[in-house]
Design an enzyme around this catalytic site. Structure first.
Site, PDB file in Angstrom:
ATOM      1  N   GLY A  68       0.789  -1.227   0.000  1.00  0.00           N
ATOM      2  CA  GLY A  68       0.000   0.000   0.000  1.00  0.00           C
ATOM      3  C   GLY A  68       0.822   1.277   0.000  1.00  0.00           C
ATOM      4  O   GLY A  68       0.361   2.297   0.506  1.00  0.00           O
ATOM      5  N   SER A  69       2.012   1.237  -0.620  1.00  0.00           N
ATOM      6  CA  SER A  69       2.788   2.491  -0.659  1.00  0.00           C
ATOM      7  C   SER A  69       2.105   3.520  -1.567  1.00  0.00           C
ATOM      8  O   SER A  69       2.204   4.724  -1.320  1.00  0.00           O
ATOM      9  CB  SER A  69       4.232   2.239  -1.099  1.00  0.00           C
ATOM     10  N   LEU A  87      -9.322  -9.183 -10.766  1.00  0.00           N
ATOM     11  CA  LEU A  87     -10.096  -8.525 -11.826  1.00  0.00           C
ATOM     12  C   LEU A  87     -11.341  -7.902 -11.200  1.00  0.00           C
ATOM     13  O   LEU A  87     -11.985  -8.513 -10.346  1.00  0.00           O
ATOM     14  CB  LEU A  87     -10.494  -9.567 -12.878  1.00  0.00           C
ATOM     15  N   ILE A  88     -11.668  -6.696 -11.624  1.00  0.00           N
ATOM     16  CA  ILE A  88     -12.844  -6.015 -11.074  1.00  0.00           C
ATOM     17  C   ILE A  88     -14.089  -6.558 -11.775  1.00  0.00           C
ATOM     18  O   ILE A  88     -14.155  -6.561 -13.008  1.00  0.00           O
ATOM     19  CB  ILE A  88     -12.723  -4.480 -11.293  1.00  0.00           C
ATOM     20  N   HIS A 118      -0.247   0.881 -13.154  1.00  0.00           N
ATOM     21  CA  HIS A 118       0.486  -0.305 -13.612  1.00  0.00           C
ATOM     22  C   HIS A 118       1.967   0.068 -13.721  1.00  0.00           C
ATOM     23  O   HIS A 118       2.295   1.132 -14.245  1.00  0.00           O
ATOM     24  CB  HIS A 118      -0.065  -0.745 -14.968  1.00  0.00           C
TER      25      HIS A 118
HETATM   26  C1  GAR Z   1       2.829  -1.106  -7.615  1.00  0.00           C
HETATM   27  O1  GAR Z   1       4.073  -1.134  -8.255  1.00  0.00           O
HETATM   28  C2  GAR Z   1       1.707  -1.166  -8.639  1.00  0.00           C
HETATM   29  O2  GAR Z   1       1.990  -0.453  -9.816  1.00  0.00           O
HETATM   30  C3  GAR Z   1       1.657  -2.638  -8.919  1.00  0.00           C
HETATM   31  O3  GAR Z   1       1.775  -3.244  -7.637  1.00  0.00           O
HETATM   32  C4  GAR Z   1       2.598  -2.403  -6.825  1.00  0.00           C
HETATM   33  C5  GAR Z   1       1.874  -2.143  -5.523  1.00  0.00           C
HETATM   34  O4  GAR Z   1       2.709  -1.498  -4.618  1.00  0.00           O
HETATM   35  N1  GAR Z   1       0.441  -2.996  -9.581  1.00  0.00           N
HETATM   36  C6  GAR Z   1       0.385  -3.971 -10.485  1.00  0.00           C
HETATM   37  O5  GAR Z   1       1.338  -4.666 -10.787  1.00  0.00           O
HETATM   38  C7  GAR Z   1      -0.992  -4.156 -11.128  1.00  0.00           C
HETATM   39  N2  GAR Z   1      -0.888  -4.892 -12.349  1.00  0.00           N
HETATM   40  P1  GAR Z   1       2.106  -0.810  -3.311  1.00  0.00           P
HETATM   41  O6  GAR Z   1       1.228  -1.861  -2.616  1.00  0.00           O
HETATM   42  O7  GAR Z   1       3.316  -0.497  -2.477  1.00  0.00           O
HETATM   43  O8  GAR Z   1       1.328   0.405  -3.719  1.00  0.00           O
END
Ligand code: GAR
Length: 223
Positions: A12-13, A88-89, A105
Protein backbone atom coordinates in the site's frame (compact mmCIF):
# COMPACT_ATOMS: atom_id res chain seq x y z
CA UNK A 1 -15.93 16.09 -1.35
CA UNK A 2 -15.70 12.77 -3.23
CA UNK A 3 -15.39 9.48 -1.35
CA UNK A 4 -12.43 7.52 -2.66
CA UNK A 5 -12.13 3.75 -2.14
CA UNK A 6 -8.62 2.36 -2.50
CA UNK A 7 -8.23 -1.34 -3.33
CA UNK A 8 -4.86 -2.89 -2.53
CA UNK A 9 -3.41 -6.37 -2.19
CA UNK A 10 0.01 -5.52 -0.80
CA UNK A 11 2.06 -2.96 1.07
CA UNK A 12 0.00 0.00 0.00
CA UNK A 13 2.79 2.49 -0.66
CA UNK A 14 0.61 4.01 -3.41
CA UNK A 15 -2.25 4.26 -0.93
CA UNK A 16 0.17 6.09 1.35
CA UNK A 17 1.18 8.47 -1.44
CA UNK A 18 -2.49 9.27 -2.13
CA UNK A 19 -3.20 9.83 1.58
CA UNK A 20 -0.17 12.12 1.88
CA UNK A 21 -1.09 14.09 -1.22
CA UNK A 22 -4.70 14.64 -0.16
CA UNK A 23 -3.47 15.70 3.29
CA UNK A 24 -1.15 18.24 1.67
CA UNK A 25 -4.10 19.72 -0.26
CA UNK A 26 -5.95 20.20 3.04
CA UNK A 27 -9.30 21.94 2.66
CA UNK A 28 -8.71 22.11 -1.10
CA UNK A 29 -8.68 18.29 -1.42
CA UNK A 30 -11.41 17.14 -3.84
CA UNK A 31 -11.59 13.67 -2.25
CA UNK A 32 -10.94 11.76 0.94
CA UNK A 33 -10.03 8.11 1.34
CA UNK A 34 -13.26 6.73 2.76
CA UNK A 35 -12.53 3.01 2.44
CA UNK A 36 -9.65 0.60 1.89
CA UNK A 37 -10.40 -2.91 0.58
CA UNK A 38 -8.01 -5.82 0.28
CA UNK A 39 -8.33 -9.41 -0.87
CA UNK A 40 -5.48 -10.30 1.53
CA UNK A 41 -6.06 -10.24 5.26
CA UNK A 42 -2.39 -9.51 5.94
CA UNK A 43 -2.04 -6.64 3.45
CA UNK A 44 -0.18 -3.77 5.10
CA UNK A 45 -2.51 -1.42 3.22
CA UNK A 46 -5.25 -2.44 5.68
CA UNK A 47 -2.98 -1.53 8.60
CA UNK A 48 -2.28 1.86 7.07
CA UNK A 49 -6.02 2.48 6.85
CA UNK A 50 -6.80 1.28 10.38
CA UNK A 51 -4.04 3.49 11.79
CA UNK A 52 -5.90 6.48 10.33
CA UNK A 53 -9.37 5.40 11.36
CA UNK A 54 -10.32 4.65 7.75
CA UNK A 55 -12.68 1.67 7.30
CA UNK A 56 -10.54 -1.31 6.25
CA UNK A 57 -12.36 -4.27 4.72
CA UNK A 58 -10.91 -7.67 3.91
CA UNK A 59 -12.79 -9.37 1.07
CA UNK A 60 -11.35 -12.87 0.64
CA UNK A 61 -11.45 -14.68 -2.70
CA UNK A 62 -14.28 -16.78 -1.29
CA UNK A 63 -16.50 -13.71 -0.72
CA UNK A 64 -19.75 -13.62 -2.76
CA UNK A 65 -19.40 -12.25 -6.29
CA UNK A 66 -21.25 -9.03 -5.45
CA UNK A 67 -19.40 -8.37 -2.16
CA UNK A 68 -17.15 -5.68 -3.63
CA UNK A 69 -20.08 -3.82 -5.15
CA UNK A 70 -22.03 -4.01 -1.88
CA UNK A 71 -19.05 -2.74 0.10
CA UNK A 72 -18.50 0.19 -2.26
CA UNK A 73 -22.19 1.10 -2.11
CA UNK A 74 -22.26 0.82 1.69
CA UNK A 75 -19.37 3.27 1.98
CA UNK A 76 -20.80 5.57 -0.69
CA UNK A 77 -17.71 5.40 -2.87
CA UNK A 78 -17.69 7.87 -5.75
CA UNK A 79 -14.23 6.97 -7.00
CA UNK A 80 -12.15 3.80 -6.86
CA UNK A 81 -8.36 3.64 -7.11
CA UNK A 82 -6.67 0.26 -7.59
CA UNK A 83 -3.28 0.42 -5.94
CA UNK A 84 -1.57 -2.91 -6.41
CA UNK A 85 -4.90 -4.77 -6.41
CA UNK A 86 -4.44 -8.08 -8.13
CA UNK A 87 -7.99 -9.24 -8.76
CA UNK A 88 -10.10 -8.52 -11.83
CA UNK A 89 -12.84 -6.02 -11.07
CA UNK A 90 -16.30 -7.58 -11.62
CA UNK A 91 -18.15 -6.30 -14.69
CA UNK A 92 -20.99 -4.95 -12.52
CA UNK A 93 -18.58 -2.71 -10.63
CA UNK A 94 -16.87 -1.55 -13.84
CA UNK A 95 -20.28 -0.57 -15.29
CA UNK A 96 -21.60 1.13 -12.17
CA UNK A 97 -18.43 3.19 -11.61
CA UNK A 98 -17.59 3.66 -15.29
CA UNK A 99 -15.06 6.46 -15.67
CA UNK A 100 -14.51 6.50 -11.90
CA UNK A 101 -12.12 3.56 -11.46
CA UNK A 102 -8.40 4.10 -11.92
CA UNK A 103 -5.50 1.67 -11.91
CA UNK A 104 -1.75 2.13 -11.76
CA UNK A 105 0.49 -0.31 -13.61
CA UNK A 106 4.28 -0.48 -13.22
CA UNK A 107 5.17 -0.41 -16.94
CA UNK A 108 4.39 1.59 -20.06
CA UNK A 109 1.11 0.08 -21.27
CA UNK A 110 0.01 -1.41 -23.60
CA UNK A 111 3.35 -3.26 -23.31
CA UNK A 112 3.93 -5.61 -20.38
CA UNK A 113 0.35 -5.67 -19.15
CA UNK A 114 -2.47 -8.19 -18.97
CA UNK A 115 -3.38 -11.20 -16.89
CA UNK A 116 -0.58 -12.32 -14.57
CA UNK A 117 1.43 -9.15 -15.16
CA UNK A 118 1.81 -7.69 -11.71
CA UNK A 119 4.62 -6.74 -9.39
CA UNK A 120 7.91 -8.43 -10.19
CA UNK A 121 6.47 -10.38 -13.12
CA UNK A 122 6.19 -7.07 -14.95
CA UNK A 123 9.77 -6.00 -14.23
CA UNK A 124 11.14 -9.47 -15.05
CA UNK A 125 9.39 -9.30 -18.44
CA UNK A 126 10.73 -5.80 -19.14
CA UNK A 127 14.30 -6.95 -18.34
CA UNK A 128 13.93 -10.17 -20.34
CA UNK A 129 12.73 -8.19 -23.37
CA UNK A 130 15.75 -5.87 -23.13
CA UNK A 131 13.52 -2.77 -23.12
CA UNK A 132 15.46 0.46 -22.53
CA UNK A 133 12.49 2.30 -21.02
CA UNK A 134 9.89 1.33 -18.50
CA UNK A 135 7.69 3.49 -16.32
CA UNK A 136 4.29 3.91 -14.75
CA UNK A 137 0.87 4.09 -16.42
CA UNK A 138 -2.39 5.29 -14.89
CA UNK A 139 -5.53 4.30 -16.76
CA UNK A 140 -9.28 3.99 -16.40
CA UNK A 141 -10.37 0.44 -15.65
CA UNK A 142 -12.53 -1.61 -18.00
CA UNK A 143 -13.38 -5.33 -18.01
CA UNK A 144 -9.92 -6.39 -19.16
CA UNK A 145 -6.68 -6.32 -17.18
CA UNK A 146 -4.64 -3.19 -18.02
CA UNK A 147 -6.60 -2.29 -21.18
CA UNK A 148 -8.63 0.79 -20.17
CA UNK A 149 -8.03 4.29 -21.58
CA UNK A 150 -4.66 5.73 -20.55
CA UNK A 151 -4.72 8.85 -18.39
CA UNK A 152 -0.99 9.49 -17.89
CA UNK A 153 2.41 7.83 -18.17
CA UNK A 154 5.84 8.55 -16.77
CA UNK A 155 8.89 6.85 -18.28
CA UNK A 156 12.02 5.81 -16.41
CA UNK A 157 15.23 4.42 -17.89
CA UNK A 158 16.10 0.72 -17.62
CA UNK A 159 19.78 0.41 -16.65
CA UNK A 160 22.19 -2.31 -17.79
CA UNK A 161 22.71 -3.56 -14.24
CA UNK A 162 19.04 -3.44 -13.18
CA UNK A 163 17.41 -6.31 -11.34
CA UNK A 164 13.64 -6.58 -10.99
CA UNK A 165 14.08 -5.03 -7.54
CA UNK A 166 16.07 -1.97 -8.59
CA UNK A 167 13.73 -1.35 -11.52
CA UNK A 168 10.66 -1.79 -9.29
CA UNK A 169 12.05 0.80 -6.88
CA UNK A 170 12.70 3.32 -9.65
CA UNK A 171 9.22 2.85 -11.11
CA UNK A 172 7.58 2.97 -7.68
CA UNK A 173 9.11 6.37 -6.97
CA UNK A 174 7.43 7.86 -10.03
CA UNK A 175 4.20 5.98 -9.27
CA UNK A 176 4.06 7.83 -5.96
CA UNK A 177 4.20 11.15 -7.82
CA UNK A 178 1.98 10.31 -10.74
CA UNK A 179 -0.90 8.46 -9.13
CA UNK A 180 -1.97 11.09 -6.60
CA UNK A 181 -2.00 13.75 -9.36
CA UNK A 182 -4.22 11.53 -11.51
CA UNK A 183 -6.57 10.76 -8.62
CA UNK A 184 -6.81 14.47 -7.86
CA UNK A 185 -7.45 15.38 -11.52
CA UNK A 186 -10.24 12.79 -11.89
CA UNK A 187 -11.77 13.77 -8.52
CA UNK A 188 -11.84 17.42 -9.66
CA UNK A 189 -13.40 16.47 -12.99
CA UNK A 190 -10.38 17.89 -14.84
CA UNK A 191 -9.90 14.48 -16.48
CA UNK A 192 -12.86 12.40 -17.62
CA UNK A 193 -13.65 9.31 -19.63
CA UNK A 194 -15.62 10.50 -22.66
CA UNK A 195 -18.61 8.68 -24.17
CA UNK A 196 -16.29 7.66 -27.03
CA UNK A 197 -14.06 5.79 -24.56
CA UNK A 198 -11.28 8.39 -24.89
CA UNK A 199 -9.79 10.44 -22.08
CA UNK A 200 -10.78 14.11 -22.01
CA UNK A 201 -8.60 16.68 -20.28
CA UNK A 202 -5.09 16.15 -19.06
CA UNK A 203 -3.26 15.76 -15.79
CA UNK A 204 -1.18 18.89 -15.24
CA UNK A 205 2.24 17.30 -14.79
CA UNK A 206 5.53 18.04 -16.32
CA UNK A 207 8.41 15.56 -16.18
CA UNK A 208 11.32 18.01 -16.33
CA UNK A 209 9.91 20.22 -13.59
CA UNK A 210 8.88 17.34 -11.36
CA UNK A 211 11.84 15.02 -12.04
CA UNK A 212 12.12 12.97 -8.89
CA UNK A 213 15.71 14.01 -8.33
CA UNK A 214 16.24 16.19 -11.35
CA UNK A 215 16.05 14.88 -14.90
CA UNK A 216 19.15 14.18 -17.01
CA UNK A 217 17.08 13.83 -20.14
CA UNK A 218 14.23 16.25 -20.88
CA UNK A 219 11.66 13.49 -21.18
CA UNK A 220 13.11 10.81 -18.97
CA UNK A 221 13.59 11.87 -15.36
CA UNK A 222 16.31 9.82 -13.76
CA UNK A 223 15.19 9.10 -10.24
C1 GAR B 1 2.83 -1.11 -7.62
O1 GAR B 1 4.07 -1.13 -8.25
C2 GAR B 1 1.71 -1.17 -8.64
O2 GAR B 1 1.99 -0.45 -9.82
C3 GAR B 1 1.66 -2.64 -8.92
O3 GAR B 1 1.78 -3.24 -7.64
C4 GAR B 1 2.60 -2.40 -6.82
C5 GAR B 1 1.87 -2.14 -5.52
O4 GAR B 1 2.71 -1.50 -4.62
N1 GAR B 1 0.44 -3.00 -9.58
C6 GAR B 1 0.38 -3.97 -10.48
O5 GAR B 1 1.34 -4.67 -10.79
C7 GAR B 1 -0.99 -4.16 -11.13
N2 GAR B 1 -0.89 -4.89 -12.35
P1 GAR B 1 2.11 -0.81 -3.31
O6 GAR B 1 1.23 -1.86 -2.62
O7 GAR B 1 3.32 -0.50 -2.48
O8 GAR B 1 1.33 0.40 -3.72
Amino acid sequence: MRNLAVLASGGGSNLQAILDHLATLGADAPARVALVVSDRAGAFALERARARGIPAVHLPRTAPADALEQTLVEHEAHLVALAGYLRLIPAGVVRRWAGSILNIHPALLPAFGGHGMYGHHVHDAVLAAGARLSGATVHFVNEQFDRGAIIAQWPVPVRQDDTADTLAQRVLRVEHRLYPWCVEAVARGAVRLGEDGKVQGAVPYDFPRFGVEGPRHPFVPDP
